[in-house]
Design an enzyme around this catalytic site. Structure first.
Site, PDB file in Angstrom:
ATOM      1  N   SER A   1       0.814  -1.181   0.170  1.00 33.91           N
ATOM      2  CA  SER A   1       0.042   0.030  -0.002  1.00 33.91           C
ATOM      3  C   SER A   1       0.829   1.319   0.101  1.00 33.91           C
ATOM      4  O   SER A   1       1.651   1.471  -0.922  1.00 33.91           O
ATOM      5  CB  SER A   1      -1.012  -0.094   1.205  1.00 33.91           C
ATOM      6  OG  SER A   1      -1.856   1.041   1.221  1.00 33.91           O
TER       7      SER A   1
ATOM      8  N   ASP B   1      10.647   5.985  -9.698  1.00 31.18           N
ATOM      9  CA  ASP B   1      10.340   6.591 -10.821  1.00 31.18           C
ATOM     10  C   ASP B   1      10.901   7.841 -11.063  1.00 31.18           C
ATOM     11  O   ASP B   1      11.367   8.235 -12.225  1.00 31.18           O
ATOM     12  CB  ASP B   1       8.712   6.597 -11.177  1.00 31.18           C
ATOM     13  CG  ASP B   1       7.988   5.232 -11.203  1.00 31.18           C
ATOM     14  OD1 ASP B   1       8.674   4.198 -11.465  1.00 31.18           O
ATOM     15  OD2 ASP B   1       6.899   5.122 -11.365  1.00 31.18           O
TER      16      ASP B   1
ATOM     17  N   LYS C   1      -0.702  -4.369  -2.912  1.00 30.05           N
ATOM     18  CA  LYS C   1      -1.941  -3.788  -2.666  1.00 30.05           C
ATOM     19  C   LYS C   1      -1.957  -2.225  -3.013  1.00 30.05           C
ATOM     20  O   LYS C   1      -1.503  -1.383  -2.385  1.00 30.05           O
ATOM     21  CB  LYS C   1      -1.897  -3.720  -0.775  1.00 30.05           C
ATOM     22  CG  LYS C   1      -2.912  -3.127  -0.444  1.00 30.05           C
ATOM     23  CD  LYS C   1      -4.267  -3.706  -0.391  1.00 30.05           C
ATOM     24  CE  LYS C   1      -5.515  -3.172   0.220  1.00 30.05           C
ATOM     25  NZ  LYS C   1      -6.013  -2.023  -0.224  1.00 30.05           N
TER      26      LYS C   1
END
Length: 196
Positions: free
Chosen positions: A100, A111, A125
């Protein structure tokens, strides 16, 4: 001179506790940092966005919440904060217990900054769920949206693949060894140009 910070969850006090640790890192002028998100099940999205603001410039996309067709417009969450760690070399530890909000933070930092992830694949998740009350005191949990990382990847069911995969065995734990942390230190030392 490497700082080590372990976050156990992303609940209400996580940003405050991280701020305290980050100030200590800055005061001690640590050369780099290892952020340990292993076995961190997540918590509040806002806590992850808040902490991301230490590592990214204001306005950088942290995550997009995408709803199912007809359920609403996608919502983008952007980094805000002081960005005081945005130039600090960092390595992040993850494992199957990282889920999560911890996947959001780890994924967005990889990224945007190419930060290396070390350990095992994360849990995967990446959904937003709501509780619906049913008759007879019953409840149902309904998935209403999912999270997409800045690079375009969905977290749900995919998880994050580590850049350097290292497993932690029961034998390692019994012998008080942590090859994942040892590898994270090696990766960070390479980034810092420190020879062994």
């Amino acid at each position: 001179n490497i700082a080590y910070v372990q976050l156990y969850n992303f609940y209400e006090r996580a940003p405050f506790l991280f701020n305290r640790a980050a100030v200590g890192i800055l005061l001690q002028q640590a050369d780099g940092m290892i952020l340990d998100l292993r076995n961190n099940p997540g918590g509040f999205l806002n806590a992850a966005v808040n902490i991301a603001g230490w590592f990214l410039e204001n306005g950088k996309l942290v995550v997009t919440e995408e709803f199912r067709p007809g359920a609403g417009e996608a919502e983008e969450f952007e980094a805000y904060g002081n960005g005081l760690l945005k130039d600090k070399p960092v390595v992040i530890l993850i494992n199957a217990g990282s889920a999560s909000a911890s996947e959001i933070l780890a994924g967005t930092l990889r990224d945007h900054r190419g930060i290396k992830l070390v350990g095992d694949k994360s849990f995967g998740k990446g959904t937003v769920q709501e509780l619906l009350e049913l008759s007879g005191d019953a409840m149902a949990k309904v998935t209403v949206a999912h999270w997409r990382l800045p690079g375009g990847n969905l977290i749900e069911e995919n998880g994050l693949e580590p850049d350097v995969e290292v497993s932690l065995t029961d034998e390692d734990i019994e012998n008080d060894k942590d090859p994942q942390l040892e590898m994270a230190i090696e990766v960070l030392k390479r980034e810092l140009g420190i020879a062994n």
